[in-house]
Design a protein around this motif. Structure first.
Motif, mmCIF file in Angstrom:
data_model
loop_
_atom_site.group_PDB
_atom_site.id
_atom_site.type_symbol
_atom_site.label_atom_id
_atom_site.label_comp_id
_atom_site.label_asym_id
_atom_site.label_seq_id
_atom_site.Cartn_x
_atom_site.Cartn_y
_atom_site.Cartn_z
ATOM 1 N N LYS A 142 -78.528 60.068 -62.718
ATOM 2 C CA LYS A 142 -78.457 61.291 -61.923
ATOM 3 C C LYS A 142 -77.401 62.260 -62.452
ATOM 4 N N ASP A 143 -76.682 61.843 -63.486
ATOM 5 C CA ASP A 143 -75.563 62.635 -63.989
ATOM 6 C C ASP A 143 -75.873 63.198 -65.365
ATOM 7 N N GLN A 144 -75.057 64.163 -65.802
ATOM 8 C CA GLN A 144 -75.180 64.749 -67.129
ATOM 9 C C GLN A 144 -73.779 64.977 -67.691
ATOM 10 N N TRP A 145 -73.631 64.795 -68.999
ATOM 11 C CA TRP A 145 -72.317 64.971 -69.608
ATOM 12 C C TRP A 145 -71.815 66.403 -69.436
ATOM 13 N N GLN A 146 -72.747 67.370 -69.415
ATOM 14 C CA GLN A 146 -72.334 68.768 -69.251
ATOM 15 C C GLN A 146 -71.636 68.990 -67.901
ATOM 16 N N LEU A 147 -72.089 68.276 -66.866
ATOM 17 C CA LEU A 147 -71.462 68.403 -65.547
ATOM 18 C C LEU A 147 -70.057 67.820 -65.556
ATOM 19 N N HIS A 148 -69.892 66.710 -66.272
ATOM 20 C CA HIS A 148 -68.568 66.099 -66.402
ATOM 21 C C HIS A 148 -67.620 67.034 -67.152
ATOM 22 N N VAL A 149 -68.129 67.686 -68.176
ATOM 23 C CA VAL A 149 -67.325 68.669 -68.916
ATOM 24 C C VAL A 149 -66.860 69.784 -67.996
ATOM 25 N N GLU A 150 -67.784 70.345 -67.235
ATOM 26 C CA GLU A 150 -67.434 71.464 -66.367
ATOM 27 C C GLU A 150 -66.442 71.048 -65.283
ATOM 28 N N ASP A 151 -66.614 69.859 -64.732
ATOM 29 C CA ASP A 151 -65.673 69.366 -63.727
ATOM 30 C C ASP A 151 -64.272 69.222 -64.320
ATOM 31 N N THR A 152 -64.200 68.723 -65.557
ATOM 32 C CA THR A 152 -62.909 68.533 -66.227
ATOM 33 C C THR A 152 -62.239 69.872 -66.504
ATOM 34 N N LEU A 153 -63.028 70.831 -66.951
ATOM 35 C CA LEU A 153 -62.479 72.159 -67.246
ATOM 36 C C LEU A 153 -62.007 72.868 -65.978
ATOM 37 N N LYS A 154 -62.781 72.758 -64.918
ATOM 38 C CA LYS A 154 -62.396 73.408 -63.661
ATOM 39 C C LYS A 154 -61.110 72.804 -63.103
ATOM 40 N N ALA A 155 -61.020 71.474 -63.123
ATOM 41 C CA ALA A 155 -59.811 70.816 -62.622
ATOM 42 C C ALA A 155 -58.607 71.215 -63.462
ATOM 43 N N ARG A 166 -61.879 73.038 -75.009
ATOM 44 C CA ARG A 166 -63.239 72.600 -74.679
ATOM 45 C C ARG A 166 -63.768 71.546 -75.651
ATOM 46 N N VAL A 167 -63.447 71.688 -76.941
ATOM 47 C CA VAL A 167 -63.926 70.706 -77.915
ATOM 48 C C VAL A 167 -63.364 69.326 -77.588
ATOM 49 N N ALA A 168 -62.096 69.286 -77.167
ATOM 50 C CA ALA A 168 -61.486 68.003 -76.794
ATOM 51 C C ALA A 168 -62.193 67.405 -75.581
ATOM 52 N N VAL A 169 -62.517 68.249 -74.617
ATOM 53 C CA VAL A 169 -63.195 67.774 -73.408
ATOM 54 C C VAL A 169 -64.581 67.242 -73.743
ATOM 55 N N GLU A 170 -65.323 67.975 -74.560
ATOM 56 C CA GLU A 170 -66.662 67.517 -74.936
ATOM 57 C C GLU A 170 -66.597 66.205 -75.714
ATOM 58 N N THR A 171 -65.579 66.075 -76.555
ATOM 59 C CA THR A 171 -65.383 64.819 -77.289
ATOM 60 C C THR A 171 -65.144 63.668 -76.325
ATOM 61 N N LEU A 172 -64.261 63.877 -75.362
ATOM 62 C CA LEU A 172 -63.948 62.853 -74.368
ATOM 63 C C LEU A 172 -65.198 62.421 -73.609
ATOM 64 N N VAL A 173 -65.947 63.379 -73.129
ATOM 65 C CA VAL A 173 -67.078 63.092 -72.249
ATOM 66 C C VAL A 173 -68.266 62.499 -73.009
ATOM 67 N N LYS A 174 -68.617 63.104 -74.116
ATOM 68 C CA LYS A 174 -69.761 62.604 -74.888
ATOM 69 C C LYS A 174 -69.496 61.202 -75.435
ATOM 70 N N GLU A 175 -68.353 61.035 -76.100
ATOM 71 C CA GLU A 175 -68.049 59.734 -76.677
ATOM 72 C C GLU A 175 -67.706 58.728 -75.584
ATOM 73 N N GLY A 176 -67.227 59.249 -74.449
ATOM 74 C CA GLY A 176 -66.935 58.379 -73.320
ATOM 75 C C GLY A 176 -68.168 57.648 -72.827
ATOM 76 N N GLN A 177 -69.302 58.311 -72.845
ATOM 77 C CA GLN A 177 -70.547 57.657 -72.441
ATOM 78 C C GLN A 177 -70.804 56.425 -73.295
ATOM 79 N N GLN A 178 -70.592 56.552 -74.591
ATOM 80 C CA GLN A 178 -70.899 55.458 -75.511
ATOM 81 C C GLN A 178 -69.882 54.328 -75.415
#
Length: 512
Positions: free
Chosen positions: A55-68, A75-87
């Motif tokens: 039910k989730d998407q990495w893009q939503l996790h990125v946006e939540d992290t950026l907003k907080a 942003r590149v660091a956040v996308e790295t965290l979230v995308k690679e975090g899934q794996q």
């Protein structure tokens, strides 16, 4: 082929993840100043945030992290965290990490403040950190060298490179370790505050050591105060996880008045800095604040550790009210690194809370810290595996000169940090803090060995230097943003947008 020698300073999650991925390729030593159980990681009640639910998407996790993080994040660091975090989280689960599941064997996803989705993976209810540390300690047993009771003093640098690390043990004896790579994984500096969720050992040692060696440190003004520490008279306070509010607890005063209504659209699940300031405002007015847990079913089962902590402090959970107050929790700033953990000093690295990858911005999103430790330790391991073993000389130990240095009491420092560089900051208080710090000799250069200092004196030198850097950063940022709140500058300034405050020791002084 000669095996690399890698020394990791610190014994939290990031250190163990790195060691678990290097022991087959290198001789790994973990140094820690107290016992291996003394870390913030093992105390982590919250879970691991990862967008792995269908039910989730990495893009939503990125946006939540950026907003907080008030978009102070990279942003590149956040996308790295979230995308690679899934794996990395999926791999962790495949390796047998026992995350909480329902009777059908499906992962239980929790929700915490500022998350738009239920994406928090827990273990043991509210004991995720303990389960993670135990998992990695068993994995590494007999495979690496563990040395307890040694406080890191300074890096050894030659020709602009880090060649080793100097430590001092509990008998005031110095030790020197040469290595191909030195990795700082010492955590943040939350224990420099009077009320804190941190282990007493987490006082910013790695930041002080790296700074004296010439490393860049960034964003030290951003100190996250957790809204809900258990309100007791204890020196170090137990944390009441944000997951409790995620399951439906609400903040009320002694008259049962809900305090977060009209404060923020997310009310009790608003970002931590907003909730912490709201609670502190009420406490300043003389009100007591409680977490009302009466809507949570099976509280004792969902939160066994919190239940035991409340019992230990004689809090009757049958009443459904847990007394809380804010306390220092997490530091977003630290030793500046790239996304591989490299500092500006060759062969010196930083991972975990001691590092500043700019992934958290001005305010860390709940449960992103354990994820950060796993992701960036994994990235650094992959990088180091590709590096050749270097030749290095053994480092000789210097005989220090006798020199007495005036030093303050640690409790004085903690009380002043809380009063002047705490949740609410003001030019007057920050100036007072700097004037007080200037009464003491603070050694900036990478030569603590030039003085005959005891282990206790070296520790207070680390404390003083970090306190000085944090206070200077807080004074320089004349705006309020995220976890940095200036009473005299309550609004975010456009001129500071996405600008970090950095410090680096240069030969003739400090460059800002």
């Amino acid at each position: 082929m000669q095996r690399q020698k890698i020394v990791i300073v610190g014994s939290g999650l990031a250190a163990y993840v790195l060691a678990s991925k290097l022991w087959q390729h290198a001789d790994v030593t973990i140094l820690t100043k107290n016992a291996i159980q003394n870390s913030n990681s093992i105390r982590a009640q919250g879970g691991i945030a990862a967008a792995i639910s269908v039910k989730d998407q990495w893009q939503l996790h990125v946006e939540d992290t950026l907003k907080a993080g008030l978009f102070h994040n990279h942003r590149v660091a956040v996308e790295t965290l979230v995308k690679e975090g899934q794996q990395v989280v999926k791999r962790l689960l495949r390796k047998g990490f026992l995350a909480d599941r329902n009777q059908q064997g499906e992962l239980l996803f929790g929700r915490e403040g500022a998350h738009s989705q239920r994406r928090i993976i827990h273990a043991g209810g509210d004991q995720t950190g303990k389960y993670l540390i135990n998992f990695y300690q068993k994995l590494l047993q007999g495979r690496i060298t563990m040395i307890e009771g040694q406080l890191a003093v300074d890096c050894v640098t030659k020709a602009g490179e880090c060649k080793g690390i100097i430590t001092i043990d509990q008998q005031n004896q110095y030790h020197t370790y040469s290595a191909d790579h030195i990795v700082l994984a010492t955590g943040g500096f939350g224990a420099l505050y009077d009320t804190t969720s941190n282990d007493p050992s987490i006082t910013g040692d790695g930041i002080a050591i790296a700074y004296r060696a010439g490393a860049i440190v960034s964003d030290l003004e951003f100190v996250q105060f957790h809204p809900t520490m258990l309100a007791t008279q204890a020196r170090y306070n137990d944390l009441i996880s944000e997951a409790v509010r995620g399951e439906g607890a609400i903040l009320v005063d002694q008259d049962q008045r809900e305090i977060m209504i009209d404060i923020h659209p997310l009310e009790n699940l608003a970002p931590r800095d907003i909730v912490a300031r709201a609670i502190m405002t009420e406490i300043t007015k003389g009100n007591q604040i409680f977490l009302d847990i009466r809507k949570i079913k099976n509280f004792q089962t969902k939160f066994p550790f919190i239940n035991s902590v409340c019992e230990k402090n004689n809090i009757d959970l049958q009443q459904g009210l847990i007394p809380v107050k804010p306390g220092a929790h997490f530091t977003m700033g630290g030793v500046e690194t790239d996304l591989l953990g490299r500092t500006n000093i060759p062969r010196l690295y930083a991972i975990g809370e001691v590092a500043c990858t700019h992934v958290h911005g001005a305010n860390r999103l709940a449960s992103n810290s354990l994820l950060e430790g796993i992701v960036f330790a994994t990235r650094l391991a992959e990088y180091l595996q590709m590096q050749p073993s270097l030749s290095f000389d053994n480092i000789s130990e210097n005989q220090p000169k006798q020199l007495s240095r005036q030093q303050p009491d640690f409790e004085q420092l903690r009380k002043r940090m809380t009063a002047y560089v705490g949740i609410n900051r003001h030019e007057t208080g920050l100036k007072k803090m700097l004037e007080w710090l200037n009464e003491f000799t603070i050694i900036h250069e990478n030569d603590l060995l030039s003085y005959a200092l005891s282990r206790e004196q070296i520790q207070i030198q680390h404390h003083l230097l970090v306190a000085l850097l944090v206070t200077k950063a807080a004074r320089k940022r004349t705006e309020s943003k995220g976890a940095h709140y200036r009473v005299d500058y309550p609004n975010q300034s456009e001129q500071w947008k996405n600008k970090s405050i950095t410090f680096q020791l240069i030969k003739q002084g400090v460059k800002v």
